[in-house]
Design a protein around this motif. Structure first.
Motif, PDB file in Angstrom:
ATOM      1  N   MET A   1       0.822  -1.204   0.000  1.00 18.35           N
ATOM      2  CA  MET A   1       0.000   0.000   0.000  1.00 18.35           C
ATOM      3  C   MET A   1       0.863   1.265   0.000  1.00 18.35           C
ATOM      4  O   MET A   1       0.410   2.311  -0.433  1.00 18.35           O
ATOM      5  N   LEU A   2       2.078   1.111   0.487  1.00 20.17           N
ATOM      6  CA  LEU A   2       2.991   2.256   0.525  1.00 20.17           C
ATOM      7  C   LEU A   2       3.236   2.812  -0.878  1.00 20.17           C
ATOM      8  O   LEU A   2       3.361   4.026  -1.056  1.00 20.17           O
ATOM      9  N   GLU A   3       3.257   1.942  -1.884  1.00 19.37           N
ATOM     10  CA  GLU A   3       3.464   2.382  -3.259  1.00 19.37           C
ATOM     11  C   GLU A   3       2.313   3.271  -3.741  1.00 19.37           C
ATOM     12  O   GLU A   3       2.516   4.237  -4.491  1.00 19.37           O
ATOM     13  N   VAL A   4       1.095   2.944  -3.327  1.00 16.69           N
ATOM     14  CA  VAL A   4      -0.078   3.754  -3.698  1.00 16.69           C
ATOM     15  C   VAL A   4       0.049   5.150  -3.093  1.00 16.69           C
ATOM     16  O   VAL A   4      -0.190   6.158  -3.766  1.00 16.69           O
ATOM     17  N   TYR A   5       0.441   5.210  -1.834  1.00 20.80           N
ATOM     18  CA  TYR A   5       0.606   6.514  -1.178  1.00 20.80           C
ATOM     19  C   TYR A   5       1.710   7.331  -1.850  1.00 20.80           C
ATOM     20  O   TYR A   5       1.544   8.518  -2.092  1.00 20.80           O
ATOM     21  N   TRP A   6       2.841   6.683  -2.126  1.00 18.80           N
ATOM     22  CA  TRP A   6       3.932   7.389  -2.809  1.00 18.80           C
ATOM     23  C   TRP A   6       3.495   7.841  -4.200  1.00 18.80           C
ATOM     24  O   TRP A   6       3.867   8.922  -4.653  1.00 18.80           O
ATOM     25  N   GLY A   7       2.718   7.036  -4.889  1.00 15.60           N
ATOM     26  CA  GLY A   7       2.221   7.412  -6.214  1.00 15.60           C
ATOM     27  C   GLY A   7       1.324   8.636  -6.149  1.00 15.60           C
ATOM     28  O   GLY A   7       1.443   9.559  -6.972  1.00 15.60           O
ATOM     29  N   ALA A   8       0.417   8.661  -5.164  1.00 16.29           N
ATOM     30  CA  ALA A   8      -0.483   9.812  -5.000  1.00 16.29           C
ATOM     31  C   ALA A   8       0.310  11.064  -4.646  1.00 16.29           C
ATOM     32  O   ALA A   8       0.073  12.150  -5.193  1.00 16.29           O
ATOM     33  N   LEU A   9       1.267  10.925  -3.737  1.00 15.00           N
ATOM     34  CA  LEU A   9       2.088  12.062  -3.331  1.00 15.00           C
ATOM     35  C   LEU A   9       2.931  12.561  -4.505  1.00 15.00           C
ATOM     36  O   LEU A   9       3.017  13.772  -4.754  1.00 15.00           O
ATOM     37  N   SER A  10       3.536  11.642  -5.245  1.00 15.89           N
ATOM     38  CA  SER A  10       4.360  12.022  -6.403  1.00 15.89           C
ATOM     39  C   SER A  10       3.514  12.721  -7.465  1.00 15.89           C
ATOM     40  O   SER A  10       3.949  13.719  -8.060  1.00 15.89           O
ATOM     41  N   PHE A  11       2.334  12.195  -7.732  1.00 12.83           N
ATOM     42  CA  PHE A  11       1.432  12.817  -8.705  1.00 12.83           C
ATOM     43  C   PHE A  11       1.148  14.263  -8.320  1.00 12.83           C
ATOM     44  O   PHE A  11       1.214  15.167  -9.148  1.00 12.83           O
ATOM     45  N   GLY A  12       0.832  14.489  -7.052  1.00 10.56           N
ATOM     46  CA  GLY A  12       0.533  15.845  -6.596  1.00 10.56           C
ATOM     47  C   GLY A  12       1.712  16.785  -6.713  1.00 10.56           C
ATOM     48  O   GLY A  12       1.571  17.931  -7.131  1.00 10.56           O
ATOM     49  N   VAL A  13       2.896  16.300  -6.361  1.00  3.91           N
ATOM     50  CA  VAL A  13       4.098  17.139  -6.438  1.00  3.91           C
ATOM     51  C   VAL A  13       4.422  17.455  -7.899  1.00  3.91           C
ATOM     52  O   VAL A  13       4.731  18.605  -8.249  1.00  3.91           O
ATOM     53  N   ILE A  14       4.350  16.459  -8.769  1.00  6.63           N
ATOM     54  CA  ILE A  14       4.617  16.687 -10.197  1.00  6.63           C
ATOM     55  C   ILE A  14       3.586  17.647 -10.786  1.00  6.63           C
ATOM     56  O   ILE A  14       3.933  18.554 -11.550  1.00  6.63           O
ATOM     57  N   PHE A  15       2.317  17.475 -10.427  1.00  5.32           N
ATOM     58  CA  PHE A  15       1.266  18.370 -10.898  1.00  5.32           C
ATOM     59  C   PHE A  15       1.545  19.804 -10.455  1.00  5.32           C
ATOM     60  O   PHE A  15       1.389  20.750 -11.221  1.00  5.32           O
ATOM     61  N   ALA A  16       1.986  19.968  -9.209  1.00  4.90           N
ATOM     62  CA  ALA A  16       2.291  21.311  -8.692  1.00  4.90           C
ATOM     63  C   ALA A  16       3.449  21.943  -9.452  1.00  4.90           C
ATOM     64  O   ALA A  16       3.395  23.124  -9.812  1.00  4.90           O
ATOM     65  N   ILE A  17       4.488  21.169  -9.712  1.00  2.54           N
ATOM     66  CA  ILE A  17       5.645  21.701 -10.443  1.00  2.54           C
ATOM     67  C   ILE A  17       5.245  22.084 -11.865  1.00  2.54           C
ATOM     68  O   ILE A  17       5.619  23.163 -12.353  1.00  2.54           O
ATOM     69  N   ILE A  18       4.496  21.221 -12.528  1.00  5.65           N
ATOM     70  CA  ILE A  18       4.040  21.534 -13.892  1.00  5.65           C
ATOM     71  C   ILE A  18       3.159  22.773 -13.885  1.00  5.65           C
ATOM     72  O   ILE A  18       3.277  23.639 -14.757  1.00  5.65           O
ATOM     73  N   THR A  19       2.299  22.888 -12.907  1.00  6.49           N
ATOM     74  CA  THR A  19       1.406  24.041 -12.818  1.00  6.49           C
ATOM     75  C   THR A  19       2.186  25.334 -12.598  1.00  6.49           C
ATOM     76  O   THR A  19       1.845  26.373 -13.167  1.00  6.49           O
ATOM     77  N   ILE A  20       3.226  25.273 -11.799  1.00 11.55           N
ATOM     78  CA  ILE A  20       4.030  26.469 -11.542  1.00 11.55           C
ATOM     79  C   ILE A  20       4.665  26.974 -12.834  1.00 11.55           C
ATOM     80  O   ILE A  20       4.643  28.166 -13.135  1.00 11.55           O
ATOM     81  N   PHE A  21       5.228  26.062 -13.614  1.00  9.63           N
ATOM     82  CA  PHE A  21       5.962  26.478 -14.812  1.00  9.63           C
ATOM     83  C   PHE A  21       5.087  26.627 -16.055  1.00  9.63           C
ATOM     84  O   PHE A  21       5.365  27.457 -16.905  1.00  9.63           O
ATOM     85  N   PHE A  22       4.048  25.803 -16.170  1.00  5.51           N
ATOM     86  CA  PHE A  22       3.253  25.795 -17.390  1.00  5.51           C
ATOM     87  C   PHE A  22       1.765  26.021 -17.136  1.00  5.51           C
ATOM     88  O   PHE A  22       0.939  25.707 -17.987  1.00  5.51           O
ATOM     89  N   GLY A  23       1.416  26.553 -15.991  1.00  9.18           N
ATOM     90  CA  GLY A  23       0.010  26.708 -15.615  1.00  9.18           C
ATOM     91  C   GLY A  23      -0.798  27.557 -16.570  1.00  9.18           C
ATOM     92  O   GLY A  23      -1.924  27.222 -16.926  1.00  9.18           O
ATOM     93  N   ASP A  24      -0.238  28.674 -17.020  1.00 11.97           N
ATOM     94  CA  ASP A  24      -0.966  29.555 -17.936  1.00 11.97           C
ATOM     95  C   ASP A  24      -1.197  28.891 -19.285  1.00 11.97           C
ATOM     96  O   ASP A  24      -2.274  29.009 -19.874  1.00 11.97           O
ATOM     97  N   ILE A  25      -0.187  28.191 -19.787  1.00  7.79           N
ATOM     98  CA  ILE A  25      -0.320  27.521 -21.083  1.00  7.79           C
ATOM     99  C   ILE A  25      -1.361  26.406 -20.995  1.00  7.79           C
ATOM    100  O   ILE A  25      -2.256  26.299 -21.837  1.00  7.79           O
ATOM    101  N   ILE A  26      -1.259  25.588 -19.949  1.00  3.83           N
ATOM    102  CA  ILE A  26      -2.214  24.491 -19.781  1.00  3.83           C
ATOM    103  C   ILE A  26      -3.611  25.035 -19.544  1.00  3.83           C
ATOM    104  O   ILE A  26      -4.584  24.530 -20.078  1.00  3.83           O
ATOM    105  N   GLY A  27      -3.705  26.086 -18.754  1.00  6.79           N
ATOM    106  CA  GLY A  27      -5.010  26.688 -18.475  1.00  6.79           C
ATOM    107  C   GLY A  27      -5.689  27.197 -19.728  1.00  6.79           C
ATOM    108  O   GLY A  27      -6.896  27.048 -19.904  1.00  6.79           O
ATOM    109  N   SER A  28      -4.917  27.807 -20.627  1.00 11.36           N
ATOM    110  CA  SER A  28      -5.525  28.305 -21.858  1.00 11.36           C
ATOM    111  C   SER A  28      -5.861  27.167 -22.822  1.00 11.36           C
ATOM    112  O   SER A  28      -6.806  27.268 -23.595  1.00 11.36           O
ATOM    113  N   MET A  29      -5.090  26.080 -22.784  1.00 10.30           N
ATOM    114  CA  MET A  29      -5.388  24.934 -23.655  1.00 10.30           C
ATOM    115  C   MET A  29      -6.693  24.247 -23.243  1.00 10.30           C
ATOM    116  O   MET A  29      -7.479  23.834 -24.087  1.00 10.30           O
ATOM    117  N   PHE A  30      -6.896  24.112 -21.941  1.00 12.94           N
ATOM    118  CA  PHE A  30      -8.064  23.394 -21.432  1.00 12.94           C
ATOM    119  C   PHE A  30      -9.118  24.317 -20.861  1.00 12.94           C
ATOM    120  O   PHE A  30      -9.922  23.904 -20.026  1.00 12.94           O
TER     121      PHE A  30
END
Length: 179
Positions: A1-30
């Motif tokens: 189950m630890l892998e599921v937790y790490w996967g969820a945490l990693s997803f959130g951190v990666i999403f945050a990093i992508i949003t910081i750098f590419f948030g405006d571009i992604i926001g306008s695309m979607f």
């Protein structure tokens, strides 16, 4: 189950990093897609991803540093995710939605509005009037529409706007003044 937790945490951190750098571009695309997919106010992507991230982070911490049973850890992680998402919604998302309303106005919208003279308006010059608008009060440069002196404190009505100047007339105090 630890892998599921790490996967969820990693997803959130990666999403945050992508949003910081590419948030405006992604926001306008979607733009608008999330509004149709998730019409509920609590289903904002920042709330959902924040919940997944807090679920993963809580799970990793509880799994690594406690001896709780796996079911208890899942329940506590879900509780943390829902709680932190609720806090994020009420502290961040909801107030920001309210802040999106603009207090701006076009000066032409002041035609017909009533106001009060705060700096006397001479017959051949300029003064200042205070007018209540949707976003608060605004003071604007004003001149008399009939070339009369208007003292401070007088109630006026905006008749015309030319070159950023409000041309006002004294407000009739009773019906006999209107005739």
């Amino acid at each position: 189950m630890l892998e599921v937790y790490w996967g969820a945490l990693s997803f959130g951190v990666i999403f945050a990093i992508i949003t910081i750098f590419f948030g405006d571009i992604i926001g306008s695309m979607f733009d608008g897609i999330f509004d149709s997919l998730f019409p509920e106010p609590w289903s904002e992507p920042v709330i959902l991803v924040g919940g997944v991230t807090s679920f993963g982070g809580t799970g990793v911490i509880l799994e690594s540093y406690t001896d709780y049973h796996a079911n208890i850890i899942v329940i506590l992680s879900l509780f943390a995710a829902v709680s932190l998402s609720g806090v994020a919604y009420f502290v961040y998302v909801r107030p920001m939605k309210g802040a999106e309303n603009s207090a701006a106005f076009f000066i032409k919208e002041l035609i017909g509005k009533q106001g009060e003279v705060i700096i006397p308006i001479p017959a051949a010059g300029y003064g200042e009037v205070l007018i209540k608008t949707v976003g608060g009060n605004t003071s604007q440069i004003a001149a008399c529409n009939e070339s009369l002196d208007i003292p401070a404190g007088a109630q006026v009505v905006v008749r015309v706007v030319r070159d950023g100047v409000l041309y006002v007339s004294r407000k009739a105090e009773n019906v006999e003044e209107l005739v």
